[in-house]
Structures are given as C-alpha cells and as structure tokens.
Design a protein around this motif. Structure first.
Motif: not given
Length: 883
Positions: A449-465
């Motif tokens: 048994f166990g527990i899993k955790y994920l946090n994904d934080d990303r930003v894309g788009g134009e280079i100077d956004f």
C-alpha cells in the motif's frame, strides 16, 4: 442470443472439464524454466522437484529448463514450482524469496528471472549478458576466434567453481584448488572457501590448468570467456563442465498465453528515460508523439491508434486515466520503473474492459527487492534538469518501506527552433513522489500500500509572455497548467497454505485530480474523483491443466469540466463480474477464454468476451491468436486538449451538458483480432530470432474527432466504418560478441469514415523503419544507437484557408537518430556516467504553428504537428546506487 450461446458453451466446457479431471486423470509430463547456474544448482533443483507424486525430474543447465514426470492425482505443476522456489530457484511462475536466494552458494547466484536490478555475481557488468553465446551454443572455434580478435579492447575475467561429488551424488565446494594459465604458471591463485575462483585473462591465453593435492589435474581449453567453468571432481579426477548464462534486457515471454513484450530496467538504461513517455525509445512497437506544438503533452500510439485506446496500468491498477491521461506519461519518472510489459490486442478480462489496442503495464521498484539508495541526475543543453532519488529499507523480516522521488525543472523560455516566437516547450516545475510499504508474513499473506503525489506547474506560449501582465489578454499569447493529483492504493493477497494454487486478492485505489489551465483567452478547468476495487480469486480444477480466475470489480468516476461558461459534469459507475478459464494440457498449448458482464450507470449492461490461444509446436516456435471486445467512454476535451490552443471553433450546442451523459455521445466499442509468430534460431552461432505480427481493430462505434475543417473541430458518433490494420516484422541477432542488433518494419492502414468521406487517419505514418544497436563491454562501457525512419503522414485539409495559410496534403518523411555512451565505475559497477544525443539529424518541423503571427486570429492552429518540434539535443547524467 450470441451472449447466451457463449455462456452455454463455457458452462459446458467447465462441466466436461470437471468430469474429465475427476475420472480420467493420468501421468503428466511438463517442461518449464528454472533459473540456476551449475551442478550444485542442478542437484538442488532436481531434489526439490521430487515431491510426492513426482517420478522423474531432469534439469538442463544449458537451456535452463526442467522436465518433470508426475502423477496428477498426487501433485500438480504449481506445487512442484513452489517446492523449487522454496529452495532458492526462480521458476517461470514462482519467484524464490529474497532471503532464501541470498543463502545460496556463491556460484549459484544466477540472474533472477524478471529481476533487472540484480547483480551479476560472475563479476561482470550484467548488461553484458544480454543474449551472449557460449561454448555449447554454437561453433566453439568461431567463438574462440572472436574472443581473441574482437573482444580484447577491455579486461576479461574468467570465473569458475570447483566441486566434489561423493558416493551419494552430493556436491560440495573444494577450497584451495590451484588455478593458473598454461602460458603463465607463475601467476597462480586458489579457489576461495566456496570453491569459486576468478582469474584475469590475457590475450592469447587459451588453456587453464586446475590442480589439487591427491587428485588428477585437468587442463581446460577456454573456448568462450563468458562461460562459467564448473570443475567437477569425482573418483579423484578433475573434469570440466561448462555452464552458460545469459540475461536479456528485453524479450518476449514464451510461456504466457498472451504475447507480452518485457522491457527491463536495463533496456531503459539505453536512453535517458527521464519519464514514461521517453521509455519506449528502443522499442519498435510503441510510438510516442507530441500532441500539439505548444503544450508539451505527449501520447503513445499502439497499432496506429491513439494512446487512449491502450489500457495503461501501474502494477495492474489503473494508471493515469480520464482527465489525467493526456499529461500522465510525463508525470511518471523513468528511474522509478522496474519493468514495462507491452501486450498488443486483447488483455485479460481480470484487468477490465477498456483495452482496445493493447495494454501497457508498468511495474515500479518495490521496497523489498530494490536498491537501498538509487540516485539519478540529468541535464540537457536545452535547459531541462531532472533529479531522482529512490530509497528503500527493510525494517524486519515482514516489513519494508520505500520512497520514490522525482523533480523536473525547465526554465529555458527562449527555446524556439522554428523562430516563430513561441516556446517549443512550456517552462516550470513538475514534482512527484511515492511512499510505499510492503508486508509479507511468510504464511501466505502479502500486502502493499502507499500514496502518490503529483504537482505540475508550467507556462508556455510566446517567448516574451509574462503571466503577471499578459494572462487572459491579447497582449501576448500564453498558456499554463496547474495540476495536482493525489492517489492512494493497496493490494492485499493471500495464498492458502494447504492449497498453494489457490489465492485471493483485493486491489484498491482512489485518486483526486484537479487541473486549472488557460490557453490564450480560453479557460479550461477540470476535476476528477475516482475509486476502484477489484476482488480476484484463482484456483485450479483438479490439476494445473485447468485453471480459472473469477472476481468482481467496481470503478467510480465523478467528472466536472468547465470551458469558459460551458460546463460538463457527469458521474459514471461501472460494476461487474468476470470469469476466465485457462486450459493448458502441456507446455505447448494454452487456451484462455474470458467473459465479463458489466453495468455502466450511463449506458447500461454490456458484455466483454475475449479469447487467446498459444501453440508452440517446437521450443523455438510460438504462435498466438487473440480476439475480443473493448469498450471505453471518451473524455473528448481532456484527450484533445490541444484544440484549446488553437482558434478552431467548437459547437458546444451539439454536445449535451445537462443529461448526465458523456457529452451526449455513445461509448466507444471495438473488436480486435491478432495473429503473431515468434521464431528463435541460431545465427553466427548465437541466439537470434524474428517476429511477425498482424492485428486488425474494427470499431462498431467511435467518437470521431474531425479536423477536416481548418477553422473548426467536430465530435460525433461514427456513421460508417473505422478500422486499423497493423503489420510488423522484427529481426534480432548478434553479429559479433557483445553486439546486439534489432531491426523492424511496420505498416499501418488506419481509416475512418468522416463527414467528408473515408480518409486515412491524419498525422499517422503509414510506414516506419527502426534499427537499434547496442555494444556492451565487461569494463563498464555501453554504446547504444537508435535509427528511425518515419514515413509521410496525411495532413488535415487546409484547402479552404487563404493561400498563405494552406499546407500540403502530406508531410515529409524524415529520419531521426539517438545515441548514448555510458561508463560504469567501481568494483560493483554502481556509479555510471552517461552522455547522449537525441534527434542527431537535427530534423524539426519548420512550420509547427499555422498563422503564428496572428495568435488571436481565426487561422491560428497548433494542431498540425507531424514531426519533431525541436532539433538536436545533447544531455549528460550520472547514476549511483547502493544495494
């Protein structure tokens, strides 16, 4: 009526089976795999196999197979295999306990079946045992010449063991035996307390002299440096016995009814494999493609179908699915993986009903049999850094605990190969971790048994956004993900002490997934709460010829989605029961018949029949035939998230968001039939083989995703036909010592009836060629190379666009190459430095985004990606482990 007939047929078969096993049992002979090395192993294995009812047991060290004759009224195959495992030797079905294996004699430390991380106890880097030939496997003279002329750019050590046989036939090691090369008698050594010796080989040396006081000495011609030499003393005479060993980094299981391709951790080491999406680099069956030109999401393709039609499981529990599926491959770290099993076509009904093109099961590293510490650090020239730390600790004889940690950083905002002003990859951080526990009481009870955790934080788009000033404005185009996923899981199993073939297991998992995201001016948020339970019982009917599984399962999913002001909510529960019967009269033939009956809270009752046949007319030839049904519910927005990063219009009025159904669409249903041939043979005196696969998948209903209007995307139920035909041929051989080669070709024909007529599936290559070369040395050097040819792909129509925003009907064909060099250091080869390159041809799509200069205009489209979005990449990394 068909379902009733099928039930009647299975019931009749079971009744006939019960009658035949009760009144017609007779003596049985079986052959199966048992891992071992030497004469002591042979004695131990054969003795253990002779349980009550066994009349004869003979184990062959060269083939690793044992043939057992027994009375099926007194015992069965599983009991025999369990008895062999109890003395420390793995079989094809039962694995020996780690503590029992650890107590074996030094020479008997074989490469464990299915254990990729086990040390090579012959003192070599165990990557080097992948399919090597040995003196009795081919032409000894040729093997000798190759070792002399081709294999001396590194150090060789010849290992052997000296044993004495007494009047009862029992073998015991002899310490203090003198060993030296005939060409260099001054450099003499002695066997240790276990009778084992390791002697360095010099170029040109061929004859080894073994002597002991009171015994007639022996001069041995070493024909292959990879052999383990067993010096057998009987009647005061020393004589040589050669025992070969081998271990492959990827292979096709011969004994399983389903065709399962096993990718071990050693195979994953041939590339960087930072996450699961990158773990199929050296595999010809699975394609990994980018979903679009800006989100960085990747998906697999199997048999020419999107990855959503492949059932992805983690240790036979549901993997990332539903809303988590599109970005799920990126979230699972490669260094966590112990092995990957790829099964094309129909899987077992015990694993569910969603498999349509196949199943990919990922086995993670377990706390009770993995490294106490494993560390991996990776960095590339494009600004990506990955750090992994695996920890495990055996608390006592019953409890073990482990921790798997992964952190990915990408902060290069200026990576833009096509010079269109857009980032080729989103920037940000992904963190994931697993804490897991293992319990085994030695009396049949096993729990994980166990527990899993994920946090994904990303930003894309134009280079100077700039997210602070430009988010959800027309200043600059940007997109972002903020994802959190938490999952708890448990697996509890019990093997009945007095009935080793009878067991019961319970699988449980629950997860919460939440995603907040935006694409330009469009917001897309979703939330999913899921639960899963599967109760499984398995036993035999009379003997191991007749096995069955039965059980019940329930899957619960609550989905909530919002796109701007449009909301789509539903709760879906699927509960059902299943039974699977296996008829295996001998090692040559298996027949598996499975049946599920499920109730979907939205779509009602449905039946899932499946069948698999395996026939091996010889030990080197295996034929398999499979057929069955699959069903799934499409999550059209999450599975096609790239549409939000374009200006394509979606007519939400045609999709129901009030009646609790899945967008007002029918479930997807398909039938899959496959035929495979695996043939092994000797080439250049070494193990070689080829495989041929033919699969046909036919949809009776499919949710069609239609991109044929360049300014819109449509979702509708199939009205007509949709099918895929897949043909693949693969050839494996070793042209020289230490050198492995795999060559493959695949042909796909995937067609669907769209509103515009029947068309080939867009962005799917009809032809693919594949070459994988690997060269590995005892000194710790490894060289790996992958060559891919991808044929042209049909592009969705852009004919109604202005001329400057039109594209051709087909893409270009292109070639990519990957390569990696690694060097392991230390006595145990536990520290490795690796460097490599990907896409060394520097091929990338020059126009991945249509109308990139007008990101808020009506022709802006990121969904026409057919090739790599980025060019040549170089990386380096280190691995370190403590056993």
């Amino acid at each position: 009526m068909k379902i009733k007939s099928l039930f009647t047929g299975i019931l009749t078969l079971v009744l006939v089976t019960l009658y035949s096993t009760t009144f017609a049992q007779k003596a049985t002979s079986i052959t199966f795999d048992v891992a071992g090395n030497c004469g002591m192993c042979k004695q131990r294995i054969e003795k253990a196999a002779k349980v009550k009812g066994v009349s004869e047991a003979t184990w062959n060290a060269e083939t690793g197979k044992i043939t057992v004759a027994f009375d099926s009224k007194s015992t069965n195959a599983k009991a025999i295999k369990q008895a062999i495992a109890d003395v420390g030797h793995d079989t094809d079905e039962v694995r020996a306990k780690d503590d029992v294996y650890a107590k074996l004699h030094e020479c008997c430390m074989y490469d464990r079946i299915g254990d990729d991380d086990h040390d090579d106890h012959a003192g070599h880097d165990h990557n080097d045992h992948a399919g090597h030939d040995h003196a009795k496997a081919g032409d000894p003279k040729k093997a000798e010449e190759e070792d002399d002329h081709h294999a001396h750019d590194h150090e060789h050590v010849v290992r052997g063991v000296v044993v004495r046989e007494n009047e009862k036939g029992e073998l015991t090691p002899i310490p203090g035996v003198n060993v030296h090369w005939l060409d260099d008698p001054k450099k003499q050594l002695q066997s240790n307390e276990n009778g084992v010796f390791d002697i360095k080989h010099e170029k040109g040396y061929k004859q080894l002299v073994v002597s002991f006081v009171g015994m007639k000495s022996d001069t041995i011609t070493v024909k292959n440096l990879h052999d383990i030499l067993v010096i057998h003393a009987k009647n005061n005479v020393l004589e040589e016995v050669v025992v070969s060993r081998k271990q492959k980094s990827s292979y096709i299981s011969k004994m399983t009814p389903n065709r399962v391709e096993m990718i071990t951790a050693k195979e994953l080491f041939k590339a960087a494999c930072c996450d699961l999406s990158e773990s199929f680099t050296t595999n010809a069956s699975v394609d990994v493609v980018s979903s679009d030109a800006v989100t960085g999401a990747k998906q697999i393709q199997l048999l020419g179908l999107s990855g959503v039609y492949t059932q992805l499981t983690v240790e036979n529990l549901p993997g990332p699915r539903g809303f988590a599926a599109p970005l799920g491959l990126n979230s699972m770290a490669g260094p966590w993986i112990e092995s990957i099993q790829i099964s094309k076509g129909m899987g077992s009904v015990a694993n569910g009903f969603e498999s349509m093109s196949g199943q990919i099961n990922v086995e993670l590293k377990k706390p009770h049999n993995s490294d106490r510490l494993y560390f991996n650090a990776y960095a590339n020239n494009m600004g990506r850094t990955d750090v992994n730390l695996n920890l495990s600790q055996k608390i006592n004889d019953k409890w073990s605990v482990g921790m798997l940690l992964h952190d990915n950083f990408m902060y290069n905002k200026t990576m833009n190969f096509s010079n269109n002003g857009f980032r080729d990859m989103p920037v940000g951080n992904t963190f994931s971790g697993i804490n897991r526990w293992h319990y085994e009481n030695g009396k049949g009870l096993i729990a994980q048994f166990g527990i899993k955790y994920l946090n994904d934080d990303r930003v894309g788009g134009e280079i100077d956004f700039n997210e602070k000033t430009d988010k959800l404005t027309t200043n600059k185009y940007g997109l972002a993900f903020d994802i959190e996923r938490i999952e708890g899981f448990a697996k509890i199993g019990y093997i009945f002490p007095n009935h080793k073939l009878r067991s019961i297991g319970l699988q449980l998992s629950g997860s919460h997934y939440k995603q907040d995201s935006y694409f330009g001016l469009t917001t897309y948020n979703n939330e999913q709460n899921s639960g899963y339970a599967n109760l499984l019982f398995q036993d035999v009917i009379g003997s191991v010829k007749h096995k069955y599984k039965a059980g019940v399962s329930v899957a619960y999913d609550k989905y909530n989605e919002s796109i701007l002001t449009n909301k789509f909510d539903r709760t879906e529960t699927v509960s059902g029961a299943f039974v699977e019967y296996t008829y295996a009269p001998n090692e040559k033939f298996d027949a598996v018949l499975g049946l599920r009956q499920d109730y979907n809270s939205i779509y009602g009752w449905f039946t899932t029949p499946r069948a698999v046949l395996r026939y091996a007319p010889t030990t080197t030839t295996t034929l398999r035939l499979s057929s069955g049904r699959g069903q799934r519910t499409a999550n059209i927005f999450a599975e096609n998230m790239g549409i939000f990063a374009s200006s394509r219009l979606i007519d939400y009025t045609k999709l129901s968001n009030t009646d609790g159904t899945a967008y007002g669409l029918k479930p997807e249903v398909s039938w899959n039939t496959g035929l495979t041939l695996d043939q092994d043979f000797k080439l250049f005196g070494r193990e070689s083989g080829f495989s041929v696969e033919l699969f046909h998948n036919n949809f009776s209903n499919q949710v069609v995703v239609d991109y044929e209007d360049p300014r819109a995307v449509s979702f509708y139920n199939l009205a007509g036909k949709s099918f895929s035909n897949s043909v693949q041929a693969e050839f494996r051989f070793m042209p020289m010592q230490h050198f492995e080669a795999k060559l493959a070709y695949r042909l796909l024909d995937v067609q669907t009836d769209y509103e515009a007529g029947r068309l080939q599936k867009p962005l799917t290559a009809k032809h693919r060629g594949f070459v994988n070369l690997g060269y590995n040395l005892h000194s710790g050097w490894s060289f790996d190379y992958v060559f891919n040819v991808t044929g042209k792909k049909r592009l969705p129509s852009t004919a109604s666009n202005p001329v400057e925003y039109q594209r051709g009907d087909y893409s270009d064909a292109y070639v990519t190459m990957n390569a990696q060099v690694s060097k392991s250091f230390g006595a145990n080869k536990n520290f490795t430095i690796y460097v490599g390159g990907e896409n060394l041809t520097n091929f990338y799509q020059k126009d991945p985004i249509l109308a990139f200069d007008q990101p808020f205009g009506e022709h802006f489209d990121t969904n026409l990606l057919w090739g790599p979005v980025a060019g040549r990449l170089f990386y380096t990394g280190v691995r370190f482990n403590i056993k």
